[in-house]
Design an enzyme around this catalytic site. Structure first.
Site, PDB file in Angstrom:
ATOM      1  N   ASN A   9      36.074  -7.007  -0.851  1.00 51.15           N
ATOM      2  CA  ASN A   9      36.222  -7.445   0.542  1.00 51.15           C
ATOM      3  C   ASN A   9      34.821  -7.455   1.150  1.00 51.15           C
ATOM      4  OD1 ASN A   9      36.729  -7.771   3.237  1.00 51.15           O
ATOM      5  ND2 ASN A   9      37.771  -5.799   3.522  1.00 51.15           N
ATOM      6  N   LYS A  11      33.970  -8.415   4.034  1.00 52.12           N
ATOM      7  CA  LYS A  11      33.990  -8.181   5.488  1.00 52.12           C
ATOM      8  C   LYS A  11      33.107  -9.234   6.180  1.00 52.12           C
ATOM      9  CE  LYS A  11      35.166  -3.420   4.537  1.00 52.12           C
ATOM     10  NZ  LYS A  11      35.134  -2.006   4.933  1.00 52.12           N
ATOM     11  N   HIS A  95      44.130  -4.949   7.338  1.00 52.61           N
ATOM     12  CA  HIS A  95      43.022  -4.022   7.062  1.00 52.61           C
ATOM     13  C   HIS A  95      42.842  -3.094   8.268  1.00 52.61           C
ATOM     14  CE1 HIS A  95      39.040  -2.465   6.244  1.00 52.61           C
ATOM     15  NE2 HIS A  95      39.225  -2.839   4.987  1.00 52.61           N
ATOM     16  N   GLU A  97      40.320  -2.109   9.761  1.00 54.32           N
ATOM     17  CA  GLU A  97      39.370  -2.592  10.769  1.00 54.32           C
ATOM     18  C   GLU A  97      40.038  -3.593  11.709  1.00 54.32           C
ATOM     19  OE1 GLU A  97      36.386  -3.668   7.923  1.00 54.32           O
ATOM     20  OE2 GLU A  97      36.024  -1.532   7.538  1.00 54.32           O
ATOM     21  N   GLU A 167      44.108   2.495   1.685  1.00 54.66           N
ATOM     22  CA  GLU A 167      42.727   2.738   2.098  1.00 54.66           C
ATOM     23  C   GLU A 167      42.713   3.804   3.191  1.00 54.66           C
ATOM     24  OE1 GLU A 167      40.065  -0.902   1.203  1.00 54.66           O
ATOM     25  OE2 GLU A 167      40.993  -1.228   3.137  1.00 54.66           O
ATOM     26  N   GLY A 173      33.649   3.162   3.952  1.00 50.49           N
ATOM     27  CA  GLY A 173      32.255   3.042   4.367  1.00 50.49           C
ATOM     28  C   GLY A 173      31.581   4.372   4.647  1.00 50.49           C
ATOM     29  N   SER A 212      35.133   3.629  -0.356  1.00 51.08           N
ATOM     30  CA  SER A 212      33.938   4.121  -1.062  1.00 51.08           C
ATOM     31  C   SER A 212      34.079   4.106  -2.583  1.00 51.08           C
ATOM     32  CB  SER A 212      33.566   5.527  -0.562  1.00 51.08           C
ATOM     33  OG  SER A 212      33.260   5.483   0.813  1.00 51.08           O
TER      34      SER A 212
HETATM   35  P1  13P Z   1      33.947   0.560   1.334  1.00 49.41           P
HETATM   36  O1  13P Z   1      34.145   0.315  -0.143  1.00 49.41           O
HETATM   37  O2  13P Z   1      32.669   0.027   1.860  1.00 49.41           O
HETATM   38  O3  13P Z   1      34.228   1.977   1.683  1.00 49.41           O
HETATM   39  O4  13P Z   1      35.083  -0.322   2.080  1.00 49.41           O
HETATM   40  C1  13P Z   1      36.404  -0.221   1.668  1.00 49.41           C
HETATM   41  C2  13P Z   1      37.189  -1.280   2.336  1.00 49.41           C
HETATM   42  O5  13P Z   1      37.419  -1.229   3.524  1.00 49.41           O
HETATM   43  C3  13P Z   1      37.652  -2.407   1.520  1.00 49.41           C
HETATM   44  O6  13P Z   1      38.576  -3.192   2.197  1.00 49.41           O
END
Ligand code: 13P
Length: 250
Positions: A9, A11, A95, A97, A167, A173, A212
């Site tokens: 992803n 983003k 997601h 976010e 997740e 992150g 992560s």
């Molecule tokens: P990270 O791998 O950067 O922690 O992000 C995970 C994520 O949100 C994937 O959709």
């Protein structure tokens, strides 16, 4: 058996030219890989250009979101058929976010999942608890609610095709991965509640872990019986690193 799926992803990262460069490098690096399914989800603006490179390859293309209506006066939104037309076979939905910053709810997630299936797209449905929820010992309650509300009323013929990504918000992150045991505990819980609703489809459901994930921790996570892949953010932005994830040692 369930085929592992390693998904990236991206983003809100990469211009079209940056995306094209990464995906060209990635295509070379994962050439010949057939035991793992590979998916990348660039931003909308790069989908067509990336599709020109990955079509007819072992890399699948996905979008990061969609809107559930088919067309009309919905300024700024992208329909399922537009995503399909751009070359996508997958779409991320719900997601954290999007839930946190853009008002996504279990109800909108549910509408989006149904719209994705109707358009012939495979939804990757994201769920996960916050740090506060984990500390308050309500992780399973939160997961069950997100899952039951989000994945309700899916036609049975689609039930085994969905992909779920667990997740934990506190692991995204932050460099703080859930331990393989922590992830497995939630994954097996998800499979159990899916089985109560959709019976045999639960055994076919692929459940990805996200938060992560990196080349150093992927193998241990993938050893767990209910972890069927990864949804990778930061570590998917670099072709060499993402290729290492795809080729994790089994
Ligand atoms: P990270 O791998 O950067 O922690 O992000 C995970 C994520 O949100 C994937 O959709």
């Amino acid at each position: 058996m369930r085929k592992p799926l390693i998904a990236g992803n991206w983003k809100m990262n990469k211009t079209i030219s940056e995306a094209v460069q990464v995906v060209k490098d990635l295509k070379n690096a994962v050439d010949g890989v057939t035991d793992v399914e590979i998916l990348i989800c660039p931003p909308f603006t790069a989908l067509c250009a990336v599709n020109n490179i990955v079509k007819d390859s072992n890399i699948n293309l996905g979008a990061q979101d969609l809107f559930w209506e088919t067309k009309g006066a919905f300024t700024g939104e992208i329909s399922p058929s537009m995503i399909k037309d751009a070359g996508c076979s997958y779409v991320l939905i719900g997601h954290s976010e999007r839930r946190q910053y853009f008002g996504e709810t279990d109800e909108t997630v549910n509408k989006k999942i149904k719209a994705a299936f109707l358009a012939g797209l495979t939804p990757v449905v994201c769920i996960g608890e916050t740090l506060k929820e984990r500390e308050n010992n309500v992780t399973f309650k939160v997961i069950e609610k997100q899952f039951k509300c989000g994945l309700t009323g899916i036609p049975p013929e689609y039930a085994s095709l969905a992909v779920v990504a667990y997740e934990p918000v506190w692991a995204i992150g932050t460099g703080k991965t859930a331990t393989p045991d922590q992830a497995q505990e939630v994954h097996s819980f998800i499979r159990k509640i899916y089985g109560k609703i959709y019976k045999a489809a639960a055994e076919k459901l692929r459940i990805l872990y996200g938060g992560s994930v990196n080349p150093g921790n992927v193998s241990e996570l993938m050893k767990k019986s209910d972890i069927d892949g990864g949804l990778v953010g930061g570590a998917s932005l670099d072709a060499e690193t993402f290729a290492k994830l795809v080729k994790y040692s089994k």
